[in-house]
Design an enzyme around this catalytic site. Structure first.
Site, mmCIF file in Angstrom:
data_model
loop_
_atom_site.group_PDB
_atom_site.id
_atom_site.type_symbol
_atom_site.label_atom_id
_atom_site.label_comp_id
_atom_site.label_asym_id
_atom_site.label_seq_id
_atom_site.Cartn_x
_atom_site.Cartn_y
_atom_site.Cartn_z
ATOM 1 N N VAL A 82 46.467 35.112 42.220
ATOM 2 C CA VAL A 82 46.263 33.665 42.304
ATOM 3 C C VAL A 82 45.509 33.128 41.083
ATOM 4 C CG1 VAL A 82 45.020 31.872 43.603
ATOM 5 C CG2 VAL A 82 46.408 33.560 44.805
ATOM 6 N N LEU A 87 51.164 29.540 46.655
ATOM 7 C CA LEU A 87 52.172 30.230 45.840
ATOM 8 C C LEU A 87 52.623 31.514 46.526
ATOM 9 C CD1 LEU A 87 50.731 32.917 44.469
ATOM 10 C CD2 LEU A 87 49.789 31.242 42.910
ATOM 11 N N LYS A 88 53.846 31.928 46.188
ATOM 12 C CA LYS A 88 54.390 33.165 46.744
ATOM 13 C C LYS A 88 54.512 34.181 45.614
ATOM 14 C CE LYS A 88 58.144 30.933 48.110
ATOM 15 N NZ LYS A 88 57.800 29.547 47.771
ATOM 16 N N ASN A 115 50.127 30.259 57.280
ATOM 17 C CA ASN A 115 50.490 31.677 57.244
ATOM 18 C C ASN A 115 50.740 32.234 58.642
ATOM 19 O OD1 ASN A 115 50.589 31.881 54.533
ATOM 20 N ND2 ASN A 115 48.715 33.055 54.262
ATOM 21 N N TYR A 155 64.736 35.930 59.234
ATOM 22 C CA TYR A 155 65.491 37.141 58.907
ATOM 23 C C TYR A 155 64.826 38.329 59.588
ATOM 24 C CZ TYR A 155 68.053 34.499 55.414
ATOM 25 O OH TYR A 155 68.867 33.588 54.805
ATOM 26 N N ALA A 156 65.584 39.012 60.433
ATOM 27 C CA ALA A 156 65.025 40.206 61.076
ATOM 28 C C ALA A 156 64.862 41.295 60.024
ATOM 29 C CB ALA A 156 65.953 40.672 62.184
ATOM 30 N N GLY A 157 63.864 42.135 60.186
ATOM 31 C CA GLY A 157 63.651 43.190 59.200
ATOM 32 C C GLY A 157 62.600 44.178 59.656
ATOM 33 N N CYS A 165 48.534 38.681 52.263
ATOM 34 C CA CYS A 165 48.154 37.442 52.964
ATOM 35 C C CYS A 165 48.428 37.452 54.466
ATOM 36 C CB CYS A 165 48.842 36.261 52.301
ATOM 37 S SG CYS A 165 48.217 35.967 50.643
ATOM 38 N N LYS A 169 57.611 42.913 49.052
ATOM 39 C CA LYS A 169 58.782 42.031 49.005
ATOM 40 C C LYS A 169 59.330 42.050 47.581
ATOM 41 C CE LYS A 169 56.524 37.640 48.019
ATOM 42 N NZ LYS A 169 56.434 36.247 48.385
HETATM 43 N N1 NAD Z 1 48.322 36.937 46.489
HETATM 44 C C1 NAD Z 1 48.882 35.863 47.040
HETATM 45 O O1 NAD Z 1 50.097 35.749 47.130
HETATM 46 C C2 NAD Z 1 48.019 34.732 47.556
HETATM 47 C C3 NAD Z 1 48.608 33.509 47.861
HETATM 48 C C4 NAD Z 1 47.805 32.481 48.337
HETATM 49 C C5 NAD Z 1 46.447 32.682 48.521
HETATM 50 N N2 NAD Z 1 45.891 33.890 48.246
HETATM 51 C C6 NAD Z 1 44.458 34.048 48.415
HETATM 52 O O2 NAD Z 1 43.849 33.948 47.136
HETATM 53 C C7 NAD Z 1 42.719 34.829 47.047
HETATM 54 C C8 NAD Z 1 42.896 35.785 45.885
HETATM 55 O O3 NAD Z 1 44.026 36.592 46.168
HETATM 56 P P1 NAD Z 1 44.668 37.551 45.051
HETATM 57 O O4 NAD Z 1 45.870 38.163 45.659
HETATM 58 O O5 NAD Z 1 44.773 36.805 43.771
HETATM 59 O O6 NAD Z 1 43.495 38.636 44.919
HETATM 60 P P2 NAD Z 1 43.422 39.877 43.914
HETATM 61 O O7 NAD Z 1 42.793 40.967 44.697
HETATM 62 O O8 NAD Z 1 44.729 40.090 43.245
HETATM 63 O O9 NAD Z 1 42.406 39.374 42.780
HETATM 64 C C9 NAD Z 1 41.060 39.078 42.995
HETATM 65 C C10 NAD Z 1 40.333 39.214 41.665
HETATM 66 O O10 NAD Z 1 38.995 38.735 41.819
HETATM 67 C C11 NAD Z 1 38.127 39.538 41.038
HETATM 68 N N3 NAD Z 1 36.744 39.374 41.514
HETATM 69 C C12 NAD Z 1 36.192 39.795 42.679
HETATM 70 N N4 NAD Z 1 34.893 39.422 42.730
HETATM 71 C C13 NAD Z 1 34.629 38.748 41.586
HETATM 72 C C14 NAD Z 1 33.467 38.118 41.053
HETATM 73 N N5 NAD Z 1 32.318 38.108 41.720
HETATM 74 N N6 NAD Z 1 33.560 37.533 39.843
HETATM 75 C C15 NAD Z 1 34.718 37.546 39.156
HETATM 76 N N7 NAD Z 1 35.849 38.125 39.605
HETATM 77 C C16 NAD Z 1 35.810 38.712 40.808
HETATM 78 C C17 NAD Z 1 38.684 40.949 41.227
HETATM 79 O O11 NAD Z 1 38.246 41.814 40.206
HETATM 80 C C18 NAD Z 1 40.197 40.676 41.187
HETATM 81 O O12 NAD Z 1 40.705 40.803 39.875
HETATM 82 C C19 NAD Z 1 42.614 35.507 48.413
HETATM 83 O O13 NAD Z 1 41.736 34.765 49.232
HETATM 84 C C20 NAD Z 1 44.025 35.394 48.953
HETATM 85 O O14 NAD Z 1 44.073 35.399 50.359
HETATM 86 C C21 NAD Z 1 46.650 34.913 47.751
#
Ligand code: NAD
Length: 453
Positions: A11, A156-157, A214, A257-259, A266, A327
């Protein structure tokens, strides 16, 4: 605008790069030094289509930078986004330790008023806690500046994250003060030129909206999977039923979609966290528990089908897996159904030959022992992993697997048996080619004509 994004994961990286692309000055902060060093050289630590060229261009233009030091990232920032992980705690709730650690550090280091925005998925009330921690820190240090904290959950996805961010269906802004709302409206305006879909609401409603979204999507998946289970018993093809119900606009064609179950970073964790929130509020989350239970069961179905097919004897059998990522379009293996299947197969003594266009390096790190022991083989060729296989299982529906040369696959396999974990294949066509085809919630088709048994 001057933007700081804290967290350079899926993200944070997409957010930082896309804001830079729109002309903002962005600094992205991550405490993982190796990640920061790679990013500063334009090297992506994750796979996300379309992100690398944008990142490189923004680095070259000087609009985007990376640092380990929060102090440098927040210097003169107008808006600070918190995009760190919120994994599952032991009790199922969202682990806010990373978010709150960032808030504490901001309280220690900020020296000017600005808007702080929670982009991480966080439970209702988190923005208030973050504001208290930051403003408490500022007050202790004798700073007169105060911050307001908004919620801007991300939708975002993975796999289409850049596109989703650049052309969002909607942007939710939860902000209780007018100045903060205006700042976010300005920041997002270039992304919403065709249709203004910025939805302003209270901070708590914005925080909850992400969980509700979600949970609803996960419910749709578990619902259709349960229907598929009933169809399987009745000899009905869930694919025909899917088409039958999806044409109803009230139901829609997406997420029915079944799977072999949902995974990712998330849905599983957000459903769990919402269950915990409901329990905390004295509400019995019956639907959410059922969604979770159905998904856990669904992830075991492919293994059950394989075990049944081989009369319980998987020892020494060669099983080819197509697709490992949770996915298509990502290298993310978090909670992936492939891992449940892979673990069960390895425990049962099968030899697994697995293929994925991008996730094999991540998997290789987790299964180094099995790779070294020869019980697991990884390749990026679907044909190579089909060689000598007693069964082939489609787990992740990457485009590369949609229309393979099935004659070649059949010739390579020892037994032409195909388990379609995503129902993407034409069962009749495969049966004609000599495969025994089994999908999820579909009648088995074809006979097992072993080329060598
Ligand atoms: N991945 C997705 O598709 C998605 C979509 C929507 C929302 N989210 C939400 O967004 C958030 C982030 O998800 P993600 O998948 O990007 O996580 P991720 O695990 O890929 O990345 C998190 C990053 O934060 C860094 N981090 C942790 N603590 C830190 C700090 N104190 N200072 C600086 N950096 C720090 C980590 O080193 C890591 O690089 C989550 O709450 C998630 O639920 C994710």
């Amino acid at each position: 605008m001057r933007i700081c994004v804290i967290g350079a994961g899926y993200v944070g990286l997409v957010t930082a790069t896309c804001f830079a692309e729109m002309g903002n000055r962005v600094v992205c902060v991550d405490l993982d030094g190796e990640r920061v060093a790679r990013l500063a050289c334009g090297e992506l630590p994750i796979y996300e289509p379309g992100l690398e060229p944008m990142l490189k261009a923004q680095l070259a233009s000087g609009q985007l930078g990376f640092t380990e030091q929060l102090r440098l990232g927040i210097h003169r920032a107008d808006v600070i986004f918190i995009a760190v992980g919120t994994p599952t705690s032991e009790d199922g709730s969202a682990d806010l330790s990373h978010v709150l650690a960032v808030a504490d550090e901001l309280g220690e280091r900020l020296d000017h008023a600005c808007l702080v925005v929670d982009k991480s998925t966080v439970p209702v009330g988190t923005a208030e806690r973050v504001a208290q921690r930051i403003n408490g820190g500022l007050a202790r240090r004798g700073q007169s500046a105060r911050v307001s904290v908004a919620s801007n959950p991300e939708f975002l996805k993975e796999g289409s994250a850049v596109d989703d961010f650049m052309r969002p269906d909607r942007v939710i802004v939860g902000c209780d003060d007018e100045r903060g709302r205006e700042l976010l409206r300005q920041l997002y305006a270039p992304f919403l030129r065709n249709h203004d879909r910025l939805l302003c609401m209270g901070v708590r409603a914005a925080e909850f909206s992400k969980y509700a979204a979600n949970a609803f999507l996960a419910t749709k998946i578990s619902f259709i999977n349960e229907m598929a289970g009933i169809c399987a018993r009745l000899g009905v093809d869930i694919e025909e039923v899917r088409r039958g119900i999806g044409s109803d606009k009230r139901i829609g064609t997406h997420f029915i979609y079944a799977g072999c179950g949902y995974g990712g970073s998330c849905f599983p964790k957000d459903v769990k966290a919402l269950i915990r929130t409901a329990e905390h509020e004295g509400i019995e989350p019956g639907i959410l528990r059922a969604v979770e239970a159905r998904n856990a069961l669904q992830k075991t179905l492919l293994f059950q089908a394989l075990r049944e097919h081989f009369n319980g004897h998987l020892q020494g059998r060669v099983v080819a897996l197509w697709g490992l990522a949770f996915k298509p379009g990502t290298d993310d293996l978090r909670e992936a159904p492939s891992l449940v299947l892979l673990d069960a197969l390895l425990a049962a003594g099968a030899r697994v030959q697995a293929c994925d266009p991008v996730a094999t390096p991540t998997l290789a790190r987790r299964y180094a022992e099995h790779l070294a022991g020869g019980q697991l083989l990884l390749s990026d060729s679907p044909y190579a992993v089909s060689e000598g296989a007693d069964a082939l299982v489609l787990v992740t529906e990457w485009k590369q697997f949609r229309q393979p040369d099935f004659r070649r696959v059949r010739a390579a396999m020892r037994m032409p048996v195909l388990f379609d974990g995503r129902n993407i294949y034409d069962s009749g066509q495969l049966a004609e080619l000599g495969f025994l085809y089994r999908g999820i919630g579909r009648p088995a088709v074809g006979g097992c004509q072993a080329s060598a048994a």
